[in-house]
Design an enzyme around this catalytic site. Structure first.
Site, short mmCIF file in Angstrom:
data_model
loop_
_atom_site.label_atom_id
_atom_site.label_comp_id
_atom_site.label_asym_id
_atom_site.label_seq_id
_atom_site.Cartn_x
_atom_site.Cartn_y
_atom_site.Cartn_z
N LYS A 1 -11.41 -4.04 7.99
CA LYS A 1 -11.31 -4.32 6.55
C LYS A 1 -12.28 -5.43 6.16
CE LYS A 1 -7.82 -5.21 2.93
NZ LYS A 1 -6.40 -5.48 2.64
N SER B 1 -4.16 -2.55 -0.78
CA SER B 1 -5.57 -2.83 -0.87
C SER B 1 -6.39 -2.33 0.33
CB SER B 1 -5.80 -4.34 -1.00
OG SER B 1 -5.34 -5.02 0.14
N SER C 1 -0.12 -3.93 1.55
CA SER C 1 -1.50 -3.44 1.58
C SER C 1 -1.91 -2.70 2.85
CB SER C 1 -2.48 -4.60 1.34
OG SER C 1 -2.51 -4.92 -0.02
#
Lengths: 96, 489
Positions: free
Chosen positions: B77, B152, B176
């Site tokens: 990420k 996210s 997330s």
């Protein structure tokens, strides 16, 4: 019900160091009022004598031995600086 | 057919038998990204040159020196810093930022011999539930490109679901990791707060953030969490507790397991399909010898408001560091330092980030602190106590991960509160600091649904044991999206 004025939004934006246009202030005023009104449901709960939780784990301060260790390399640290001169970070004038 | 259909242990066997080399596995990741990512849009920066160099070197390492994750590809990420590889956190304000050190988890990946393939798209600073808030691109759900992958960690979940990489790292502040894992039909774990070092994770809400693994099966997930866990001198909130072998806990035996099912998690606002998939899953678990009873987490409904006040307050403080001075975007044509700060931040941050910075600044400002910030911290105590009480009698808590399957791109952009409501079932877990996983448990409208299994502090082992037993008794995790086969390489 909390009402948030355009002026309050501008004040908060200044505290947060965000430049903001009139239209944005208008839009955010409505949205922030919506969110804070939603948050006021918490007032349904009696929290007298409830200890606030800042962290979920029983943390204690962590100390290391007071001994100097090498930090990050200076040249590396300057790698992402946009404007620099003689190994120093350059910014616009601070005093008039 | 791609080799990423195989689990890590099968891949290792193929590598050991010389059916395939580590360089081949690396090439497979880039080939699939080449073929699929134009549609899926999961990746930001790619690490191609370094990755192939690393792969060639690793092919020379004797088999006896290799661990279970050695030579396998992973996506990271974009809020996790990687030395020399652009890290933007999905924000324009960090465009072109090249970190000068690795996050602790990235160092641990390297020690495990994993190969970082690239950085994964996300909502700007992890603020969002759809990956529509990225400053760069909107990631799509591999099961239906018109739908969001969740967020996210949308890029992290979508890349694994599309078979571009078999492993990824995400971060979870209010859901997330679990919510996108649910939307994309993969396995996503939010570990106990403190289990994984946050050093090198771009901070959003420091008392809630945790890094965790996303994979296609439970065993791989357990392996990856084992590799990244542990106390770290660079993160004083990382917990000094033993890291057990999570893989050893995958016994398949859940006889006598006591499951609590919160009535609030099957109540108003939760879709019928999500409810039914959980009830079906409970039947499977019962058939394996577990028992379940309805319980209550009475303060769940206050989770959302508590979360937005606390996470935004912490964010307003954490994001003060982005000022245009030492790194990242810097506004031009400004006259004073104050103007530099204000213009850099106004031009560099997106709307959602600004909204949360202002909400947080407001909640912490004089006159509001007690009414909003302190009040929310007190309610957080009540929410945590709810979990403590249930865990006195039950081993795990089970419910849906999300109220509905993935929604359409653009569907929830109008009102921030509608978007926030996605996270009502995941947020309380972060507030209490306990671990939770999402695993595939069904489909609705052709889209995956997720089962959320929540455990006691530092008891990820039990979560994995239950998740694995369920997975072995069902076949949801074997399903792949249609585009999976469209990219034969």
């Amino acid at each position: 019900m909390a009402n948030i004025s355009k002026e309050e939004v501008k004040h908060v934006a200044h505290l947060a160091r965000l430049s903001i246009t009139d239209e944005e202030a208008e839009k955010f005023a409505g949205q922030l009022a919506g969110i804070t009104n939603f948050a006021e449901q918490l007032n349904e709960l009696d929290t007298t004598n409830v200890v606030p939780t800042t962290h979920v784990l029983p943390l204690v301060n962590v100390m290391r031995e007071d001994k100097a260790v090498p930090g990050l390399d200076r040249d590396k640290m300057m790698k992402n600086v946009r404007e620099q001169e003689d190994g120093q970070v350059k910014v616009p004038s601070i005093l008039d | 057919m791609t080799v990423f259909n195989h689990s890590s242990s099968e891949l290792q066997a193929m590598i050991h038998n010389k059916e395939i080399s580590i360089a081949d596995v690396t090439a497979e990741a880039y080939n699939r990204i080449e073929a699929l990512d134009g549609d899926v849009k999961a990746f930001l920066a790619l690490n191609k040159e370094q990755a192939f160099k690393q792969a060639e070197e690793m092919d020379q390492v004797p088999v006896s020196e290799r661990g279970p994750l050695f030579g396998l590809p992973i996506g990271v990420k974009d809020n996790i810093v990687t030395e020399g590889l652009e890290t933007t956190s999905g924000s324009k304000i960090l465009q072109g930022f090249n970190p000068i050190y690795d996050a602790t988890v990235v160092r641990k990946l390297r020690e495990a011999g994993m190969i970082t393939i690239g950085k994964l798209n996300m909502d700007e600073f992890a603020m969002g539930s759809s990956t529509e808030n990225s400053a760069y691109k909107i990631t799509r759900n591999p099961w239906d490109l018109d739908r969001v992958p969740g967020g996210s960690s949308g890029g992290s979940a979508a890349s694994v679901a599309a078979g571009e990489v078999p492993f990824s790292l995400g971060s979870d502040t209010g859901g997330s990791i679990r919510q996108p894992a649910s939307f994309c039909g993969v396995v996503g774990m939010k570990p106990t707060y403190g289990r994984v070092s946050r050093f090198g994770l771009v901070a959003f809400a420091s008392s809630l953030d945790q890094i965790g693994p996303i994979t296609r099966n439970v065993r791989d997930n357990a392996l990856l969490l084992e590799a990244i866990s542990g106390v770290d001198e660079h993160d004083t909130t990382s917990a000094n507790v033993d890291v057990p072998s999570f893989v050893e806990s995958l016994t398949g035996d859940i006889k006598g397991l006591r499951i609590g099912v919160p009535k609030e998690y099957l109540g108003d606002g939760v879709g019928e399909a999500a409810k039914q998939s959980v009830l079906d899953a409970l039947k499977v678990l019962e058939s394996l010898g577990a028992t379940w009873e309805e319980v209550s987490l009475p303060h769940s409904k206050y989770g959302l408001a508590t979360y937005y006040l606390l996470s935004s307050s912490e964010a307003s403080s954490n994001l003060a560091r982005f000022d245009g001075i030492r790194y990242g975007f810097r506004a031009e044509n400004v006259e004073s330092l104050m103007e530099l700060y204000k213009e850099t931040r106004a031009q560099g941050f997106g709307d959602e980030v600004k909204r949360r910075i202002m909400l947080g600044t407001f909640a912490l400002s004089a006159g509001s602190y007690d009414a909003y910030y302190k009040k929310a911290q007190q309610v957080r105590t009540l929410i945590k106590q709810d979990f403590d009480q249930v865990f006195e009698k039950y081993d795990v808590i089970i419910g849906p991960t999300t109220p509905t399957p993935a929604f359409k791109v653009g569907e929830k952009n109008e009102d921030p509160l509608t978007m926030y409501a996605n996270d009502i079932l995941t947020i309380p877990v972060n507030l209490a600091g306990v671990p939770g996983i999402s695993i595939p448990c069904g489909f609705s409208e052709g889209m995956p649904l997720g089962l959320q299994i929540i455990g006691k502090h530092f008891d990820e082992a039990t979560i994995y044991r239950v998740a694995h037993a369920f997975e072995q008794a069902t076949s949801f995790h074997k399903e792949t999206p249609q585009l999976w086969e469209g990219a034969n390489s």
